[in-house]
Structures are given as structure tokens and as C-alpha cells.
Design a protein around this motif. Sequence first.
Motif, PDB file in Angstrom:
ATOM      1  N   LEU A   1      41.573  -9.623 -19.027  1.00  0.00           N
ATOM      2  CA  LEU A   1      42.671 -10.231 -18.288  1.00  0.00           C
ATOM      3  C   LEU A   1      43.680 -10.818 -19.270  1.00  0.00           C
ATOM      4  O   LEU A   1      43.293 -11.555 -20.188  1.00  0.00           O
ATOM      5  N   GLY A   2      44.932 -10.508 -19.055  1.00  0.00           N
ATOM      6  CA  GLY A   2      45.992 -11.145 -19.825  1.00  0.00           C
ATOM      7  C   GLY A   2      46.656 -12.203 -18.975  1.00  0.00           C
ATOM      8  O   GLY A   2      47.086 -11.933 -17.853  1.00  0.00           O
ATOM      9  N   THR A   3      46.726 -13.425 -19.474  1.00  0.00           N
ATOM     10  CA  THR A   3      47.292 -14.528 -18.703  1.00  0.00           C
ATOM     11  C   THR A   3      48.566 -15.038 -19.363  1.00  0.00           C
ATOM     12  O   THR A   3      48.792 -14.837 -20.557  1.00  0.00           O
ATOM     13  N   ILE A   4      49.378 -15.690 -18.584  1.00  0.00           N
ATOM     14  CA  ILE A   4      50.565 -16.346 -19.110  1.00  0.00           C
ATOM     15  C   ILE A   4      50.238 -17.831 -19.240  1.00  0.00           C
ATOM     16  O   ILE A   4      50.368 -18.610 -18.295  1.00  0.00           O
ATOM     17  N   GLY A   5      49.722 -18.190 -20.408  1.00  0.00           N
ATOM     18  CA  GLY A   5      49.354 -19.580 -20.671  1.00  0.00           C
ATOM     19  C   GLY A   5      47.898 -19.786 -21.005  1.00  0.00           C
ATOM     20  O   GLY A   5      47.524 -20.861 -21.497  1.00  0.00           O
ATOM     21  N   GLY A   6      47.041 -18.763 -20.761  1.00  0.00           N
ATOM     22  CA  GLY A   6      45.616 -18.921 -21.016  1.00  0.00           C
ATOM     23  C   GLY A   6      45.038 -17.880 -21.938  1.00  0.00           C
ATOM     24  O   GLY A   6      43.811 -17.724 -22.019  1.00  0.00           O
ATOM     25  N   GLY A   7      45.892 -17.133 -22.645  1.00  0.00           N
ATOM     26  CA  GLY A   7      45.418 -16.166 -23.618  1.00  0.00           C
ATOM     27  C   GLY A   7      44.762 -14.941 -23.007  1.00  0.00           C
ATOM     28  O   GLY A   7      45.040 -14.554 -21.870  1.00  0.00           O
ATOM     29  N   LEU A   8      43.865 -14.332 -23.784  1.00  0.00           N
ATOM     30  CA  LEU A   8      43.096 -13.166 -23.361  1.00  0.00           C
ATOM     31  C   LEU A   8      41.748 -13.622 -22.831  1.00  0.00           C
ATOM     32  O   LEU A   8      41.123 -14.526 -23.394  1.00  0.00           O
ATOM     33  N   ASN A   9      41.284 -12.994 -21.739  1.00  0.00           N
ATOM     34  CA  ASN A   9      40.004 -13.364 -21.151  1.00  0.00           C
ATOM     35  C   ASN A   9      39.197 -12.118 -20.825  1.00  0.00           C
ATOM     36  O   ASN A   9      39.758 -11.080 -20.462  1.00  0.00           O
ATOM     37  N   ARG A  10      37.878 -12.241 -20.966  1.00  0.00           N
ATOM     38  CA  ARG A  10      36.969 -11.162 -20.593  1.00  0.00           C
ATOM     39  C   ARG A  10      36.008 -11.676 -19.526  1.00  0.00           C
ATOM     40  O   ARG A  10      35.449 -12.782 -19.652  1.00  0.00           O
ATOM     41  N   TYR A  11      35.829 -10.856 -18.488  1.00  0.00           N
ATOM     42  CA  TYR A  11      34.887 -11.217 -17.427  1.00  0.00           C
ATOM     43  C   TYR A  11      33.523 -10.609 -17.734  1.00  0.00           C
ATOM     44  O   TYR A  11      33.404  -9.408 -18.000  1.00  0.00           O
ATOM     45  N   LEU A  12      32.481 -11.448 -17.715  1.00  0.00           N
ATOM     46  CA  LEU A  12      31.108 -11.002 -17.923  1.00  0.00           C
ATOM     47  C   LEU A  12      30.454 -10.789 -16.557  1.00  0.00           C
ATOM     48  O   LEU A  12      30.161 -11.749 -15.834  1.00  0.00           O
ATOM     49  N   TYR A  13      30.243  -9.531 -16.199  1.00  0.00           N
ATOM     50  CA  TYR A  13      29.726  -9.197 -14.865  1.00  0.00           C
ATOM     51  C   TYR A  13      28.347  -9.808 -14.615  1.00  0.00           C
ATOM     52  O   TYR A  13      28.098 -10.402 -13.555  1.00  0.00           O
ATOM     53  N   GLU A  14      27.454  -9.625 -15.569  1.00  0.00           N
ATOM     54  CA  GLU A  14      26.070 -10.059 -15.356  1.00  0.00           C
ATOM     55  C   GLU A  14      25.953 -11.575 -15.232  1.00  0.00           C
ATOM     56  O   GLU A  14      25.052 -12.083 -14.551  1.00  0.00           O
ATOM     57  N   GLU A  15      26.842 -12.304 -15.890  1.00  0.00           N
ATOM     58  CA  GLU A  15      26.767 -13.760 -15.876  1.00  0.00           C
ATOM     59  C   GLU A  15      27.795 -14.399 -14.953  1.00  0.00           C
ATOM     60  O   GLU A  15      27.780 -15.622 -14.770  1.00  0.00           O
ATOM     61  N   ASP A  16      28.688 -13.593 -14.402  1.00  0.00           N
ATOM     62  CA  ASP A  16      29.720 -14.066 -13.484  1.00  0.00           C
ATOM     63  C   ASP A  16      30.510 -15.235 -14.090  1.00  0.00           C
ATOM     64  O   ASP A  16      30.705 -16.276 -13.486  1.00  0.00           O
ATOM     65  N   ARG A  17      30.985 -15.004 -15.293  1.00  0.00           N
ATOM     66  CA  ARG A  17      31.789 -16.019 -15.964  1.00  0.00           C
ATOM     67  C   ARG A  17      32.763 -15.357 -16.934  1.00  0.00           C
ATOM     68  O   ARG A  17      32.697 -14.134 -17.159  1.00  0.00           O
ATOM     69  N   PHE A  18      33.645 -16.154 -17.528  1.00  0.00           N
ATOM     70  CA  PHE A  18      34.673 -15.637 -18.414  1.00  0.00           C
ATOM     71  C   PHE A  18      34.505 -16.161 -19.836  1.00  0.00           C
ATOM     72  O   PHE A  18      34.050 -17.293 -20.041  1.00  0.00           O
ATOM     73  N   ILE A  19      34.880 -15.312 -20.794  1.00  0.00           N
ATOM     74  CA  ILE A  19      35.070 -15.736 -22.177  1.00  0.00           C
ATOM     75  C   ILE A  19      36.569 -15.774 -22.420  1.00  0.00           C
ATOM     76  O   ILE A  19      37.284 -14.818 -22.101  1.00  0.00           O
ATOM     77  N   SER A  20      37.060 -16.863 -22.976  1.00  0.00           N
ATOM     78  CA  SER A  20      38.492 -17.025 -23.214  1.00  0.00           C
ATOM     79  C   SER A  20      38.800 -16.976 -24.703  1.00  0.00           C
ATOM     80  O   SER A  20      38.085 -17.576 -25.517  1.00  0.00           O
ATOM     81  N   TYR A  21      39.846 -16.252 -25.031  1.00  0.00           N
ATOM     82  CA  TYR A  21      40.317 -16.159 -26.412  1.00  0.00           C
ATOM     83  C   TYR A  21      41.722 -16.752 -26.450  1.00  0.00           C
ATOM     84  O   TYR A  21      42.687 -16.125 -25.992  1.00  0.00           O
ATOM     85  N   THR A  22      41.833 -17.952 -26.972  1.00  0.00           N
ATOM     86  CA  THR A  22      43.107 -18.663 -26.973  1.00  0.00           C
ATOM     87  C   THR A  22      43.560 -18.970 -28.400  1.00  0.00           C
ATOM     88  O   THR A  22      42.793 -18.865 -29.357  1.00  0.00           O
ATOM     89  N   HIS A  23      44.808 -19.362 -28.508  1.00  0.00           N
ATOM     90  CA  HIS A  23      45.407 -19.624 -29.812  1.00  0.00           C
ATOM     91  C   HIS A  23      44.894 -20.926 -30.406  1.00  0.00           C
ATOM     92  O   HIS A  23      44.827 -21.953 -29.743  1.00  0.00           O
ATOM     93  N   ASP A  24      44.529 -20.845 -31.683  1.00  0.00           N
ATOM     94  CA  ASP A  24      44.158 -22.018 -32.464  1.00  0.00           C
ATOM     95  C   ASP A  24      45.072 -22.045 -33.684  1.00  0.00           C
ATOM     96  O   ASP A  24      44.979 -21.166 -34.554  1.00  0.00           O
ATOM     97  N   PRO A  25      45.978 -23.011 -33.770  1.00  0.00           N
ATOM     98  CA  PRO A  25      46.931 -23.030 -34.895  1.00  0.00           C
ATOM     99  C   PRO A  25      46.261 -23.140 -36.261  1.00  0.00           C
ATOM    100  O   PRO A  25      46.887 -22.812 -37.273  1.00  0.00           O
ATOM    101  N   ASP A  26      45.011 -23.583 -36.282  1.00  0.00           N
ATOM    102  CA  ASP A  26      44.303 -23.723 -37.561  1.00  0.00           C
ATOM    103  C   ASP A  26      43.487 -22.486 -37.929  1.00  0.00           C
ATOM    104  O   ASP A  26      42.831 -22.463 -38.978  1.00  0.00           O
ATOM    105  N   ASN A  27      43.498 -21.478 -37.048  1.00  0.00           N
ATOM    106  CA  ASN A  27      42.713 -20.269 -37.295  1.00  0.00           C
ATOM    107  C   ASN A  27      43.611 -19.035 -37.141  1.00  0.00           C
ATOM    108  O   ASN A  27      43.956 -18.657 -36.029  1.00  0.00           O
ATOM    109  N   PRO A  28      44.001 -18.383 -38.225  1.00  0.00           N
ATOM    110  CA  PRO A  28      44.900 -17.231 -38.149  1.00  0.00           C
ATOM    111  C   PRO A  28      44.286 -16.000 -37.500  1.00  0.00           C
ATOM    112  O   PRO A  28      45.001 -15.046 -37.198  1.00  0.00           O
ATOM    113  N   GLU A  29      42.963 -16.013 -37.277  1.00  0.00           N
ATOM    114  CA  GLU A  29      42.307 -14.867 -36.659  1.00  0.00           C
ATOM    115  C   GLU A  29      42.184 -15.016 -35.142  1.00  0.00           C
ATOM    116  O   GLU A  29      41.513 -14.216 -34.495  1.00  0.00           O
ATOM    117  N   THR A  30      42.847 -16.036 -34.576  1.00  0.00           N
ATOM    118  CA  THR A  30      42.926 -16.157 -33.121  1.00  0.00           C
ATOM    119  C   THR A  30      44.215 -15.506 -32.636  1.00  0.00           C
ATOM    120  O   THR A  30      45.085 -15.118 -33.424  1.00  0.00           O
TER     121      THR A  30
END
Length: 338
Positions: free
Chosen positions: A201-230
Motif C-alpha cells: 500500500l502506498g499512502t500519502i503521509g504514512g509511507g509504504l505498507n505491507r499487509y501480512l495475511y496470516e497475521e492480519d496486520r501491517f508492516i510500515s516503512y516510513t521515513h527516518d531522517p537519521d537513516n538514509p536506507e529508509t
Amino acid sequence: NKLWAGMGGSGRLYVTDLEDFNVDKPLTYSSYEHQRSNPHSLSDNSISSLYEDVNGDIWVGTYAGGINFHSRRMKQFTNYQVNSAYNRSIGWHQVNCFLDDEPYLWIGTGAGIDRLHKETGFIDNYFHYPDNPNSVSAGGVYSLLKDSRGNLWAGTWSGGLNRYVPEEHRFEKYVADGKEGSLPNNNIYSLLEDSQGRLWLGTIGGGLNRYLYEEDRFISYTHDPDNPETIANNSVNFITEAKDGFLYLTCYNALSVFDPATETFKNYTHNPEDSLSLSGGQTTLVLEDSRGNVWVATNVGLNLFDPVKETFLRITTEDGLPNNNIQGILEDDEGNLW
């Protein structure tokens, strides 16, 4: 083998026959426009979306005139607009997206979701009702996707993610409620199922997200100004998967390339002192063509990205483009880009 191009404003709809295309000859085309006296003309000249279904028929979404259906068999437009007829009205004039799901066509509008039966013309409307927890969670629907498991997903503006439950004719909602594993943001602008069956999922304000079907939850990938690999920033308006499995995301003024294996990002932005950096302006979409070339569209020109050298070749009106504001890219069967 026709190319359809819609324009905003009062731009009309244009069609060219690619069988007659020759790079050494002027492009010939037909145009369609709204005619008040003709009910089978285009309903509105401002085109917001185009879709070809499995039958080869064309569906045209407009900003203020609803939906237009064009069949090669009928040679005319059938209009679907807001009206008072039972099971014959779309929910709203503004059409944002389509999803083909035979025998239905699902339509995301500014007021919810419509399901049109293509044979009968009957339309079911799914609106947002604040007092009904089973209704779609918000009016503005900007992305629709049916995954390989048979789930129908709808991304909304301000209402999070919806999953349609056909047995009960209701929508299950996934919203940003502050709980662990929930969405960080309710503005879902893009949806993608990758080659491994993962839902992104691409969000406007919440970064990139992945839905985990088996666990019925999301992993969020958001910007961290201190980490250039985000991720470059938290606004994602387009996602696509390349042949190597990497995800390419347009993040307004940046391009982010995500490696699902390492869960790390490489980010590219404009550097005015580097002619091989990404052009300025806003990134709008990415296309990997049949030759493996990666094209990045912006509102100030086109970029050809070299993933190995991590450089960009900029193409603008100075190189022959008619305009630098790129809203869409399509590769035809001959390998030409439009």
C-alpha cells in the motif's frame, strides 16, 4: 490496435490506429468530444482515467461527466451518469479508477464504489454511511485491486483500506487507530500485489505498507531522517515492481527503490549541481519496458534510469517532447513508448 489518450481540462479524447503509425509521417488521429445534442457522444471533455477490459471495450472516466463505455461493436458511447433511475446511476460524477472483475466492472468515485454489471447495465452503489460500520469507510476511492486470493481491496482518502466481503455484502475496514500493527495513515493512494503475492500500500503521509495475511496486520516503512536506507518521504503516489523484484515508488519529489529481501531503500532526488541526477519537480510514475529500461516520469520531463550506474538521462522538450509534464507512459506491441 489503437492508442487512446485522454486529456484534462477541455482536452477531449483522442484515438490513433497504431497499425498506420510511421515515425516518418505525421500522426493521424480521431477525436471525441461532448456534444449537447448527441446523447451518444462523450459526456465530458475532461478525462480522468481510461481502462480496457478483457473484451477489448474501453471505459472512460471523467472529472464531471461520469463514465463512458465505448465498444468496437457499437461504434458509439454509452454514458453512465448520476441520475434518479433505480440501479442505473453511478454514485458520483468524478471517476478515479476501474477494476475489471467479470461480469462486473468496479468503479472508484469521489463518493464511494460502484459495481456495474456489464451485460445488464445494472449498477450497485456502495456509499459511506457514518452510522453503518459495514459500509465503505470513506467517499473518495482512489485505488482498487483484486488479489490472487480473490480479495477485493479498495484504497480510500481518509478512510484507510477496505476489503469487500461478498458473502455478506459488506466492507471490512483497516484504519489508522494507533494500535500495534495497524495502518499509520488513512490516505491510501496506490495498491500493488507483487509477484510473490504480497500486498503493498502506498499512502500519502504514512509511507509504504505491507499487509501480512496470516497475521492480519501491517508492516510500515516510513521515513527516518537519521537513516538514509529508509524511504525518501512518507508520501507514495505510485508503486510498481521491476523484473528483479525491486519496488519502484514515486514519492513526489523523489524516487525510492525498495529491496523486499533486505527491507532497505535507495533514494534519488534532484541535485542541481549534478546533470546525471533525477530531474526536479514531482515524480509521477515508473515504467520498466520490455528491454529492461526504467523510465521515470515527472512534471518537468522524462528520465531514463540506469540502476547499475545510478544515473539519470533527462529528456525534455529540448529533445523533442511536446510537453514536459508527463502524466502517463505506455509501451505498445512494437516496443514504442507513448
